[in-house]
Design a protein around this motif. Sequence first.
Motif, PDB file in Angstrom:
ATOM      1  N   GLN A 188       0.833  -1.205   0.000  1.00  0.00           N
ATOM      2  CA  GLN A 188       0.000   0.000   0.000  1.00  0.00           C
ATOM      3  C   GLN A 188       0.868   1.257   0.000  1.00  0.00           C
ATOM      4  O   GLN A 188       0.563   2.237  -0.691  1.00  0.00           O
ATOM      5  CB  GLN A 188      -0.901   0.013   1.232  1.00  0.00           C
ATOM      6  CG  GLN A 188      -1.846  -1.171   1.361  1.00  0.00           C
ATOM      7  CD  GLN A 188      -2.603  -1.116   2.673  1.00  0.00           C
ATOM      8  OE1 GLN A 188      -3.213  -0.105   3.023  1.00  0.00           O
ATOM      9  NE2 GLN A 188      -2.561  -2.206   3.423  1.00  0.00           N
ATOM     10  N   VAL A 189       1.936   1.231   0.791  1.00  0.00           N
ATOM     11  CA  VAL A 189       2.846   2.379   0.852  1.00  0.00           C
ATOM     12  C   VAL A 189       3.451   2.636  -0.524  1.00  0.00           C
ATOM     13  O   VAL A 189       3.509   3.782  -0.999  1.00  0.00           O
ATOM     14  CB  VAL A 189       3.953   2.145   1.902  1.00  0.00           C
ATOM     15  CG1 VAL A 189       4.954   3.301   1.899  1.00  0.00           C
ATOM     16  CG2 VAL A 189       3.352   1.968   3.296  1.00  0.00           C
ATOM     17  N   LEU A 190       3.899   1.584  -1.179  1.00  0.00           N
ATOM     18  CA  LEU A 190       4.511   1.725  -2.498  1.00  0.00           C
ATOM     19  C   LEU A 190       3.506   2.264  -3.521  1.00  0.00           C
ATOM     20  O   LEU A 190       3.838   3.123  -4.335  1.00  0.00           O
ATOM     21  CB  LEU A 190       5.054   0.374  -2.964  1.00  0.00           C
ATOM     22  CG  LEU A 190       6.334  -0.105  -2.268  1.00  0.00           C
ATOM     23  CD1 LEU A 190       6.571  -1.581  -2.538  1.00  0.00           C
ATOM     24  CD2 LEU A 190       7.536   0.716  -2.725  1.00  0.00           C
ATOM     25  N   ARG A 191       2.288   1.770  -3.479  1.00  0.00           N
ATOM     26  CA  ARG A 191       1.270   2.240  -4.419  1.00  0.00           C
ATOM     27  C   ARG A 191       0.994   3.729  -4.228  1.00  0.00           C
ATOM     28  O   ARG A 191       0.918   4.489  -5.206  1.00  0.00           O
ATOM     29  CB  ARG A 191      -0.017   1.425  -4.250  1.00  0.00           C
ATOM     30  CG  ARG A 191      -1.182   1.930  -5.092  1.00  0.00           C
ATOM     31  CD  ARG A 191      -2.376   1.012  -4.987  1.00  0.00           C
ATOM     32  NE  ARG A 191      -2.195  -0.167  -5.799  1.00  0.00           N
ATOM     33  CZ  ARG A 191      -2.475  -0.234  -7.096  1.00  0.00           C
ATOM     34  NH1 ARG A 191      -2.964   0.836  -7.720  1.00  0.00           N
ATOM     35  NH2 ARG A 191      -2.288  -1.321  -7.779  1.00  0.00           N
ATOM     36  N   LYS A 192       0.855   4.144  -2.961  1.00  0.00           N
ATOM     37  CA  LYS A 192       0.603   5.556  -2.692  1.00  0.00           C
ATOM     38  C   LYS A 192       1.767   6.414  -3.169  1.00  0.00           C
ATOM     39  O   LYS A 192       1.576   7.480  -3.772  1.00  0.00           O
ATOM     40  CB  LYS A 192       0.361   5.777  -1.192  1.00  0.00           C
ATOM     41  CG  LYS A 192      -1.006   5.350  -0.702  1.00  0.00           C
ATOM     42  CD  LYS A 192      -1.214   5.719   0.754  1.00  0.00           C
ATOM     43  CE  LYS A 192      -1.232   7.227   0.962  1.00  0.00           C
ATOM     44  NZ  LYS A 192      -1.495   7.610   2.366  1.00  0.00           N
ATOM     45  N   ALA A 193       2.989   5.968  -2.886  1.00  0.00           N
ATOM     46  CA  ALA A 193       4.174   6.740  -3.269  1.00  0.00           C
ATOM     47  C   ALA A 193       4.303   6.830  -4.792  1.00  0.00           C
ATOM     48  O   ALA A 193       4.699   7.868  -5.331  1.00  0.00           O
ATOM     49  CB  ALA A 193       5.426   6.103  -2.672  1.00  0.00           C
TER      50      ALA A 193
END
Length: 679
Positions: free
Chosen positions: A290-295
Amino acid sequence: MSTPVDDPISRERSHLASSRSALRAMREDVEALDITDVTANWVNAEVLARQIEERVKALADLSDTPLFFGRLDYLHTPGAEQAEGADGERFYIGRRHVHDADGDPMVIDWRAPVSQPFYRATKKDPQDIALRRRFGYTRGDITAYEDEHLSDPAEAVKTSRLLQQEIERPRVGPMRDIVATIQPEQDEIVRSGLSGSVCVQGGPGTGKTAVGLHRVAYLLYAHRERLARTGTLVIGPNRSFLHYIEQVLPALGELTVQQATVEDLVAHVEIKGTDDATAAVVKGDARMAQVLRKALYAHVTLPTEPVVVVRGSRRWRVAQYELEDIVRELLDRDIRYGAAREALPQRIAHAVLVQMERSGEAPDDRVQDAVARNSAVKAAVKTVWPAVDPAKLVLRLLSDADFLAEHAAGILGEEEQKAILWARPARSVKAAKWAAADAVLIDEATDLIQRTHSLGHVILDEAQDLSPMQYRAVGRRCTTGSATVLGDLAQGTTPWATRGWEEALTHLGKQDAVVEELTAGFRVPTDVITYASRLLPHIAPGLTPVVSIRENPGHFEVREVAGTTDVVEACRELLRNEGSTGLIAADARIPELARALAKAGIPYLGPGEETTRETRLTLVPASLAKGLEYDYVVLDEPRAVVDGEPDERTGLRRLYVALTRAVSGLIVTHAAPLPPQLA
């Protein structure tokens, strides 16, 4: 003295000799193929030559390996109408199909439907089998046979002596196939269909790895054309393990299956660093996706001005609100970042073409492509939807506290963010000291940008040690295919080890996989598995202990020693037996034991090196013992094995793995007190 003509051993040896001759003729026919007039160009010639070469290898006759290991006498001919009083056919079951000059079968492939009763038929369910015969071999020659008359109700059910001998036979070198000893519950898993995924929970010695490899061989037999297009892959925990198992599939005639570790799959950067356990656990958590997708998608910005395309004397204007609608629609479609970025200039060009058509022009696809390549369109795409390098994205997340905090807010806690931030930010991707978990993050980011190629079937062994993010990495390789997951929850020795198969299969993307449990132990002696099972209540209280079905209880001894000299002497004792010996110890004790062995003049190998008849001792760090087997094992200092791990439960699991590597005998040596859980 001449051998009687009706002597069964002589007849079977004669059939073996004829079968070997037929196999040799099959190989010679392939070698004699002339392809000079059937290939249109050099590329086709190369491909066909390679296929012929692989076929020749697949038809190799391994002199020490039985060409067939069993025989089935059917009551009736399978699949045919039977005349009254007529007898059924006889089939020899082996590792590959062999036919004579007329095309009649002399050996039937063990994977063929007609071979299935060899593994499944019983007195209660004879499956139309009158007689099942097993053969005993010595160096490739038939020396014994054993019959079961399944249709005779008067014959008592008995344990197969030859089957027990094959299971307990000492081993030297890499892992062998178990094609002659597959049990009904194993065969059911091996022959399950390609469309569904299977998860096999199996304790030490239950044959889960062998079942997985034989399942690959079966699927290649049953679905060869499909898997030839889509590919198959075996994933193991480390190179030593892959080297240990690499001869199983070639022995079954399968040469096209690729093997890799998870680290091989995600090798986008060079691994130069390591993480502490806390950082590795956070990086391996599925929330990092999720963090990677948001970034990643934070790089997309809504347009603030129109795009003006000049073609000749005309100017075509796409308004800012139209561009915004296009960008929002692409975001809402949830397609991959890179695919959306490639689609954006075409969408803008289409908007221009609509205006052209309204003005009376008749543009075609070539005009749309030209507009999409227009400098104004390219500049707008670069601003709105810029290209992102996955490694640079992960580098920034791990180096820039503000960037991480912005995109991990509500997902990771402050302490978790601190745990994964680098103390010294790297200047570039090449200069960074990437850890193994970082490469998995880069792989996730790469897939968010561009779809990962999917295979037809993936075998994942020792799966219990994977993190959720590693499961996702493997799952990406079989999104359109199926998987066979093999593991033992009690042998999970990483801080992020799998807690349960349902959770693991969810991360893998195979929630509908069938979970099968193997509890019958074929490889580990009764006394050894009973002793090791004392640890189960402390490491995996919900699991069913393995029950050894071997008649030979094996050699087992717990020996208090004064020092390394006594450990070396225990190795010397076991080396007097036939087969391989492993000396397993805590990683920190390996150098001291290596010096002691060298001083005593005992040659030894490292994990993954192939044993020979001259050098049969392997010195094994406990961290690399998983998945390996030895006829005899000396386990040095159990307490040190436990203490070598970051927490007691992981240490006890590592000890459980080390205790269960022995096939015929185990000596536990200790100077320090044993862990209380073994009391």
